[in-house]
Design a protein around this motif. Structure first.
Motif, PDB file in Angstrom:
ATOM      1  N   GLY A   7       0.831  -1.203   0.000  1.00 17.15           N
ATOM      2  CA  GLY A   7       0.000   0.000   0.000  1.00 17.15           C
ATOM      3  C   GLY A   7       0.864   1.252   0.000  1.00 17.15           C
ATOM      4  O   GLY A   7       0.579   2.224  -0.719  1.00 17.15           O
ATOM      5  N   HIS A  10       2.581   1.752  -3.428  1.00 17.57           N
ATOM      6  CA  HIS A  10       1.677   2.310  -4.432  1.00 17.57           C
ATOM      7  C   HIS A  10       1.322   3.759  -4.139  1.00 17.57           C
ATOM      8  O   HIS A  10       1.199   4.572  -5.057  1.00 17.57           O
ATOM      9  CB  HIS A  10       0.423   1.444  -4.562  1.00 17.57           C
ATOM     10  CG  HIS A  10       0.649   0.248  -5.422  1.00 17.57           C
ATOM     11  ND1 HIS A  10       0.154   0.129  -6.699  1.00 17.57           N
ATOM     12  CD2 HIS A  10       1.366  -0.878  -5.196  1.00 17.57           C
ATOM     13  CE1 HIS A  10       0.539  -1.033  -7.212  1.00 17.57           C
ATOM     14  NE2 HIS A  10       1.280  -1.659  -6.321  1.00 17.57           N
ATOM     15  N   GLU A  16       1.065  10.075  -3.377  1.00 20.11           N
ATOM     16  CA  GLU A  16       0.079  10.357  -2.334  1.00 20.11           C
ATOM     17  C   GLU A  16       0.654  10.262  -0.932  1.00 20.11           C
ATOM     18  O   GLU A  16      -0.098  10.248   0.039  1.00 20.11           O
ATOM     19  CB  GLU A  16      -1.090   9.358  -2.479  1.00 20.11           C
ATOM     20  CG  GLU A  16      -1.903   9.568  -3.733  1.00 20.11           C
ATOM     21  CD  GLU A  16      -2.977  10.637  -3.564  1.00 20.11           C
ATOM     22  OE1 GLU A  16      -3.160  11.120  -2.428  1.00 20.11           O
ATOM     23  OE2 GLU A  16      -3.634  10.975  -4.559  1.00 20.11           O
ATOM     24  N   SER A  49      -1.147  -2.139 -15.496  1.00 20.84           N
ATOM     25  CA  SER A  49      -2.548  -1.970 -15.120  1.00 20.84           C
ATOM     26  C   SER A  49      -3.162  -0.762 -15.841  1.00 20.84           C
ATOM     27  O   SER A  49      -4.266  -0.833 -16.396  1.00 20.84           O
ATOM     28  CB  SER A  49      -2.648  -1.809 -13.595  1.00 20.84           C
ATOM     29  OG  SER A  49      -3.924  -1.368 -13.227  1.00 20.84           O
TER      30      SER A  49
ATOM     31  N   LEU B 117     -10.046   1.217  -8.810  1.00 21.47           N
ATOM     32  CA  LEU B 117      -9.167   1.288  -9.969  1.00 21.47           C
ATOM     33  C   LEU B 117      -9.715   2.244 -11.034  1.00 21.47           C
ATOM     34  O   LEU B 117      -8.988   3.059 -11.606  1.00 21.47           O
ATOM     35  CB  LEU B 117      -9.049  -0.116 -10.561  1.00 21.47           C
ATOM     36  CG  LEU B 117      -7.778  -0.487 -11.281  1.00 21.47           C
ATOM     37  CD1 LEU B 117      -6.562  -0.161 -10.452  1.00 21.47           C
ATOM     38  CD2 LEU B 117      -7.815  -1.967 -11.624  1.00 21.47           C
ATOM     39  N   LYS B 120      -9.434   5.849  -9.940  1.00 24.33           N
ATOM     40  CA  LYS B 120      -8.044   6.306 -10.069  1.00 24.33           C
ATOM     41  C   LYS B 120      -7.748   6.644 -11.520  1.00 24.33           C
ATOM     42  O   LYS B 120      -7.074   7.629 -11.798  1.00 24.33           O
ATOM     43  CB  LYS B 120      -7.079   5.218  -9.574  1.00 24.33           C
ATOM     44  CG  LYS B 120      -5.632   5.657  -9.551  1.00 24.33           C
ATOM     45  CD  LYS B 120      -5.378   6.615  -8.392  1.00 24.33           C
ATOM     46  CE  LYS B 120      -3.966   7.150  -8.376  1.00 24.33           C
ATOM     47  NZ  LYS B 120      -3.734   8.220  -9.338  1.00 24.33           N
ATOM     48  N   SER B 125      -7.932  11.603  -6.527  1.00 26.30           N
ATOM     49  CA  SER B 125      -6.884  11.476  -5.509  1.00 26.30           C
ATOM     50  C   SER B 125      -7.320  10.390  -4.519  1.00 26.30           C
ATOM     51  O   SER B 125      -8.468   9.950  -4.530  1.00 26.30           O
ATOM     52  CB  SER B 125      -6.724  12.801  -4.766  1.00 26.30           C
ATOM     53  OG  SER B 125      -7.878  13.022  -3.963  1.00 26.30           O
ATOM     54  N   TYR B 126      -6.401  10.004  -3.654  1.00 28.80           N
ATOM     55  CA  TYR B 126      -6.740   9.006  -2.636  1.00 28.80           C
ATOM     56  C   TYR B 126      -7.867   9.512  -1.736  1.00 28.80           C
ATOM     57  O   TYR B 126      -8.775   8.761  -1.371  1.00 28.80           O
ATOM     58  CB  TYR B 126      -5.510   8.671  -1.781  1.00 28.80           C
ATOM     59  CG  TYR B 126      -4.583   7.661  -2.403  1.00 28.80           C
ATOM     60  CD1 TYR B 126      -3.747   6.886  -1.605  1.00 28.80           C
ATOM     61  CD2 TYR B 126      -4.516   7.472  -3.780  1.00 28.80           C
ATOM     62  CE1 TYR B 126      -2.878   5.954  -2.140  1.00 28.80           C
ATOM     63  CE2 TYR B 126      -3.644   6.550  -4.340  1.00 28.80           C
ATOM     64  CZ  TYR B 126      -2.832   5.791  -3.511  1.00 28.80           C
ATOM     65  OH  TYR B 126      -1.959   4.866  -4.051  1.00 28.80           O
ATOM     66  N   ARG B 137      -8.891   6.523   4.226  1.00 30.65           N
ATOM     67  CA  ARG B 137      -7.875   6.967   3.294  1.00 30.65           C
ATOM     68  C   ARG B 137      -6.645   6.049   3.317  1.00 30.65           C
ATOM     69  O   ARG B 137      -6.048   5.762   2.290  1.00 30.65           O
ATOM     70  CB  ARG B 137      -7.432   8.406   3.640  1.00 30.65           C
ATOM     71  CG  ARG B 137      -6.625   9.030   2.498  1.00 30.65           C
ATOM     72  CD  ARG B 137      -5.649  10.064   3.021  1.00 30.65           C
ATOM     73  NE  ARG B 137      -4.947  10.734   1.929  1.00 30.65           N
ATOM     74  CZ  ARG B 137      -3.822  10.292   1.390  1.00 30.65           C
ATOM     75  NH1 ARG B 137      -3.267   9.182   1.827  1.00 30.65           N
ATOM     76  NH2 ARG B 137      -3.238  10.954   0.395  1.00 30.65           N
ATOM     77  N   GLY B 141      -4.354   2.919  -0.737  1.00 34.01           N
ATOM     78  CA  GLY B 141      -3.130   2.407  -1.364  1.00 34.01           C
ATOM     79  C   GLY B 141      -3.147   0.892  -1.443  1.00 34.01           C
ATOM     80  O   GLY B 141      -2.814   0.298  -2.476  1.00 34.01           O
ATOM     81  N   THR B 142      -3.545   0.263  -0.342  1.00 32.62           N
ATOM     82  CA  THR B 142      -3.602  -1.204  -0.322  1.00 32.62           C
ATOM     83  C   THR B 142      -4.622  -1.725  -1.326  1.00 32.62           C
ATOM     84  O   THR B 142      -4.378  -2.710  -2.028  1.00 32.62           O
ATOM     85  CB  THR B 142      -4.011  -1.679   1.080  1.00 32.62           C
ATOM     86  OG1 THR B 142      -3.281  -0.927   2.045  1.00 32.62           O
ATOM     87  CG2 THR B 142      -3.711  -3.154   1.259  1.00 32.62           C
ATOM     88  N   SER B 145      -3.216  -1.361  -4.813  1.00 32.57           N
ATOM     89  CA  SER B 145      -2.127  -2.300  -5.108  1.00 32.57           C
ATOM     90  C   SER B 145      -2.705  -3.680  -5.364  1.00 32.57           C
ATOM     91  O   SER B 145      -2.309  -4.364  -6.311  1.00 32.57           O
ATOM     92  CB  SER B 145      -1.108  -2.328  -3.974  1.00 32.57           C
ATOM     93  OG  SER B 145      -1.626  -3.007  -2.858  1.00 32.57           O
ATOM     94  N   ARG B 148      -4.624  -3.617  -8.836  1.00 33.37           N
ATOM     95  CA  ARG B 148      -3.724  -3.610  -9.996  1.00 33.37           C
ATOM     96  C   ARG B 148      -3.100  -4.982 -10.191  1.00 33.37           C
ATOM     97  O   ARG B 148      -3.021  -5.485 -11.312  1.00 33.37           O
ATOM     98  CB  ARG B 148      -2.629  -2.558  -9.786  1.00 33.37           C
ATOM     99  CG  ARG B 148      -3.117  -1.138  -9.976  1.00 33.37           C
ATOM    100  CD  ARG B 148      -2.214  -0.131  -9.298  1.00 33.37           C
ATOM    101  NE  ARG B 148      -2.592   1.245  -9.643  1.00 33.37           N
ATOM    102  CZ  ARG B 148      -2.209   2.313  -8.952  1.00 33.37           C
ATOM    103  NH1 ARG B 148      -1.444   2.179  -7.885  1.00 33.37           N
ATOM    104  NH2 ARG B 148      -2.589   3.517  -9.338  1.00 33.37           N
TER     105      ARG B 148
END
Lengths: 321, 166
Positions: A7, A10, A16, A49, B117, B120, B125-126, B137, B141-142, B145, B148
């Motif tokens: 996480g 990425h 970010e 991706s 996905l 994004k 943004s996140y 938030r 990221g997890t 990841s 993807r």
């Protein structure tokens, strides 16, 4: 610091990670080969991706009608998009030197003016950093051009006057017409991309010639385009590019190349003295145009139509050597 | 202060339709859902428009998705996007086939991963992804990841199976 989880990797690649947390992460990466290797793997994964998703392009369709509560009223997407982008541009207060965005070029363009009329929606703001030492001559010239650049495709004349970034609507319009003439040789098929050098006008009679002469004085460099040397964004968007390698690009720029942190370039292009780093995004191509001017590398970010302004701002902050 | 609706439409409509198209595989349906979403914005203008618009749109997709009719229609579209019988060389795929494979790979993801996905891909943004999907938030990221990785692996797995079959 323990190893970085996926996480975090990425989030790092997506730009970010909050700036406060960046230093320890970078420190860890500096000392940990495993995490560096994983970062590279994740970067490749991210790129693949993105590529897969972009295969799903939006097919052509009729222009959309905006829903309203009362009887549906047809609203032209062109005018809406243009109005929205001008408001955005004014709100951002972008520097006149950068100018607004032009839509991504196709090699078969005949003239700048025609091409703009063809685009279904007009430009977006290209936010560029204020150059370190803006010379007043080119700045005032750019300011005069800005309303013209802002009034790209077929906007209603009154709206353009009302929303122009500066008050110089009249001289800008004059320049607009004069631009149309020389510019149609600017975009050429393959081989020599950048247009011929402009013959230095001994006694410039047109606004075009006058602008060209001013620019020549201000920067001391030979004028490269037929069109008045507008903002970097302008030339970047319309010239025809040659693909390039990294060493070539760095040579053109005098040894340094700027890239956007956390994004993987699609390709490099050279247009005369200018280098263009091309990134693929979900909206189309994002261009990082850069050029050596007075021994300083100046750059501009040109985003495709529909690209969110706040994301563009964020990316601008991540341009690094 | 909410943005006038015309500007909202101009700014987000295409992005919303593209996301919905990628989500559903059906351009017409994407347009319909987008229209419905903007109609709701007319009724109740949102303060934080982008997450709001996309969240409403995704909810509409989920609601409609439960109807069997939609499932059937999607299968029809899959077939329509496949190339006609016969010879695609092993190494080359025409666009229709590639599109179908990407879609299959996307379908292998969980709904949340898929939506994250696609958001994004629209430049969210996140923070915006978190707001739109109701995620923390720190989880974005997890989620991305994982999404993807799964997408790429699913796509490659399809290629391997098709290779083996031919």
């Amino acid at each position: 610091m323990p190893h970085l989880d996926e996480g975090t990797l990425h989030a790092l690649l997506d730009g970010e990670i909050p700036s406060a947390e960046l230093a320890p992460i970078q420190a860890h990466l500096g000392g940990c080969a495993d995490c560096r290797a994983r970062l590279t793997e994740e970067q490749d994964l991210l790129a693949e991706s993105d590529r897969l998703i972009e295969v799903l392009e939006l097919p052509e369709a009729a222009p959309a009608v905006m829903p309203v509560r009362k009887a549906p009223r047809r609203v032209w997407p062109t005018r809406l998009a243009w109005a929205a982008t001008v408001v955005l541009a004014a709100g951002l207060g972008y520097s006149a030197r950068g100018g607004p965005l032009e839509p991504a070029p196709t090699p078969s363009r005949d003239s700048v003016v025609e091409a703009r009329a063809d685009e279904p929606a007009a430009s977006e703001p290209a936010v560029s950093p204020a150059p370190p030492a803006p010379d007043p001559v080119s700045q005032s010239r750019d300011q005069a051009l800005a309303p013209k650049l802002g009034a790209a495709a077929p906007p209603p004349a009154d709206a353009r006057r009302g929303k122009a970034a500066t008050g110089n609507a009249a001289p800008a319009e004059e320049k607009a017409e004069l631009r149309a003439a020389p510019v149609d040789t600017a975009a050429r098929p393959p081989a020599p991309p950048v247009a011929q050098p402009q013959s230095p006008p001994a006694a410039p009679t047109s606004a075009v010639g006058r602008v060209g002469a001013l620019r020549q004085e201000a920067t001391g460099t030979r004028l490269r385009e037929v069109a008045p040397a507008g903002a970097l964004a302008d030339r970047a968007a319309f010239a025809v590019a040659q693909p390039a390698t990294l060493p070539e690009a760095m040579r053109v720029l005098g040894g340094s190349l700027r890239l956007i942190d956390g994004m993987i370039p699609e390709r490099l292009e050279i247009l005369g003295d200018m280098v263009r780093v091309v990134y693929r995004t979900g909206f189309g191509e994002l261009l990082l145009a850069q050029e050596l001017q007075d021994r300083v590398v100046r750059f501009n970010l040109i985003a495709p139509r529909g690209f969110p302004a706040d994301s563009l701002e964020r990316l601008r902050g991540r341009v690094r050597e | 202060m909410t943005a006038p609706l015309a500007e909202l439409f101009a700014e987000y409509h295409e992005s919303l339709v593209r996301m919905l198209y990628r989500r559903t595989g059906d351009r017409d349906r994407a347009e319909e859902i987008a229209q419905e979403t903007f109609a709701r914005a007319v009724a109740a203008p949102p303060r934080n428009p982008r997450p709001w618009l996309f969240a409403v749109a995704l909810n509409l997709v989920r609601e409609e998705g439960r109807k069997a009719v939609r499932q059937e229609r999607r299968l029809v579209l899959y077939r329509a996007e496949q190339p006609e019988a016969a010879e695609a060389a092993d190494e080359t795929m025409d666009r229709g086939e590639r599109i179908a494979r990407v879609r299959e790979a996307l379908d292998a993801l969980s709904e949340r991963d898929r939506e994250a996905l696609l958001l994004k891909a629209e430049g969210f943004s996140y923070d915006e992804i978190a707001a739109t999907l109701g995620l923390a938030r720190g989880a974005v990221g997890t989620t991305l990841s994982r999404a993807r990785r799964k997408l790429v692996l699913a796509y490659r797995a399809e290629e391997d199976t098709k290779h083996a079959a031919s």
